[in-house]
Scaffold this motif. Sequence first.
Motif, PDB file in Angstrom:
ATOM      1  N   LEU A  33       1.003  -1.180   0.143  1.00  0.00           N
ATOM      2  CA  LEU A  33      -0.304  -0.235  -0.650  1.00  0.00           C
ATOM      3  C   LEU A  33       0.678   1.013   0.011  1.00  0.00           C
ATOM      4  O   LEU A  33       0.823   2.627  -0.838  1.00  0.00           O
ATOM      5  N   LYS A  34       1.536   0.799   0.829  1.00  0.00           N
ATOM      6  CA  LYS A  34       2.785   2.637   0.545  1.00  0.00           C
ATOM      7  C   LYS A  34       3.776   2.987  -0.398  1.00  0.00           C
ATOM      8  O   LYS A  34       3.785   3.579  -1.450  1.00  0.00           O
ATOM      9  N   ASN A  35       3.432   1.307  -1.416  1.00  0.00           N
ATOM     10  CA  ASN A  35       4.164   1.441  -2.923  1.00  0.00           C
ATOM     11  C   ASN A  35       2.944   1.682  -4.105  1.00  0.00           C
ATOM     12  O   ASN A  35       3.484   3.037  -4.372  1.00  0.00           O
ATOM     13  N   LEU A  36       2.063   2.529  -3.403  1.00  0.00           N
ATOM     14  CA  LEU A  36       1.245   3.297  -4.201  1.00  0.00           C
ATOM     15  C   LEU A  36       1.044   4.613  -4.001  1.00  0.00           C
ATOM     16  O   LEU A  36       0.197   5.260  -4.608  1.00  0.00           O
ATOM     17  N   GLY A  37       1.473   4.360  -3.093  1.00  0.00           N
ATOM     18  CA  GLY A  37       1.887   6.508  -2.676  1.00  0.00           C
ATOM     19  C   GLY A  37       0.836   6.433  -1.773  1.00  0.00           C
ATOM     20  O   GLY A  37       0.650   7.598  -1.119  1.00  0.00           O
ATOM     21  N   LEU A  38      -0.199   5.945  -0.561  1.00  0.00           N
ATOM     22  CA  LEU A  38      -0.567   6.165   0.338  1.00  0.00           C
ATOM     23  C   LEU A  38      -0.215   6.359   1.878  1.00  0.00           C
ATOM     24  O   LEU A  38       1.040   6.194   1.859  1.00  0.00           O
ATOM     25  N   GLN A  60      -6.093   3.022   7.528  1.00  0.00           N
ATOM     26  CA  GLN A  60      -7.895   2.830   7.265  1.00  0.00           C
ATOM     27  C   GLN A  60      -7.845   1.400   6.813  1.00  0.00           C
ATOM     28  O   GLN A  60      -8.581   0.606   7.122  1.00  0.00           O
ATOM     29  N   ILE A  61      -6.734   1.380   5.745  1.00  0.00           N
ATOM     30  CA  ILE A  61      -7.475   0.484   4.875  1.00  0.00           C
ATOM     31  C   ILE A  61      -7.258  -1.329   5.314  1.00  0.00           C
ATOM     32  O   ILE A  61      -7.654  -2.213   5.660  1.00  0.00           O
ATOM     33  N   MET A  62      -6.242  -1.381   6.548  1.00  0.00           N
ATOM     34  CA  MET A  62      -5.366  -3.003   7.207  1.00  0.00           C
ATOM     35  C   MET A  62      -7.093  -2.638   7.815  1.00  0.00           C
ATOM     36  O   MET A  62      -6.959  -3.664   8.834  1.00  0.00           O
ATOM     37  N   THR A  63      -6.936  -1.778   9.339  1.00  0.00           N
ATOM     38  CA  THR A  63      -8.380  -1.534   9.899  1.00  0.00           C
ATOM     39  C   THR A  63      -9.427  -2.732   9.406  1.00  0.00           C
ATOM     40  O   THR A  63      -9.778  -3.494   9.553  1.00  0.00           O
ATOM     41  N   GLU A  64      -9.699  -1.903   8.073  1.00  0.00           N
ATOM     42  CA  GLU A  64     -11.261  -2.443   7.275  1.00  0.00           C
ATOM     43  C   GLU A  64     -11.252  -3.900   7.190  1.00  0.00           C
ATOM     44  O   GLU A  64     -11.796  -5.020   7.265  1.00  0.00           O
ATOM     45  N   ASN A  65      -9.437  -4.348   6.732  1.00  0.00           N
ATOM     46  CA  ASN A  65      -9.283  -5.342   5.605  1.00  0.00           C
ATOM     47  C   ASN A  65      -9.314  -6.459   7.198  1.00  0.00           C
ATOM     48  O   ASN A  65      -9.906  -7.726   6.909  1.00  0.00           O
TER      49      ASN A  65
END
Length: 71
Positions: A6-11, A18-23
């Motif tokens: 996700l960090k490599n996507l520029g987030l 937030q994404i990891m929590t939802e996942n």
Amino acid sequence: MKREFLKNLGLTDEQVNQIMTENGNDIEKYRKEVESKTKELETLNTKYESAQNSLNDANKQIKSYKDMDIE
């Protein structure tokens, strides 16, 4: 899913969190569903085995009657 991806996507870190929590929430929900279905399957297997044993016992009883000399 990995944070590095996700960090490599520029987030940002906040977005990644937030994404990891939802996942994680989704994974937990599906894990509980799998556990529930596993317990249901175990119950059904137990009932099936019991019914199969009863059927086998009944068939043995029927066979013993067929083997009798009634006269």
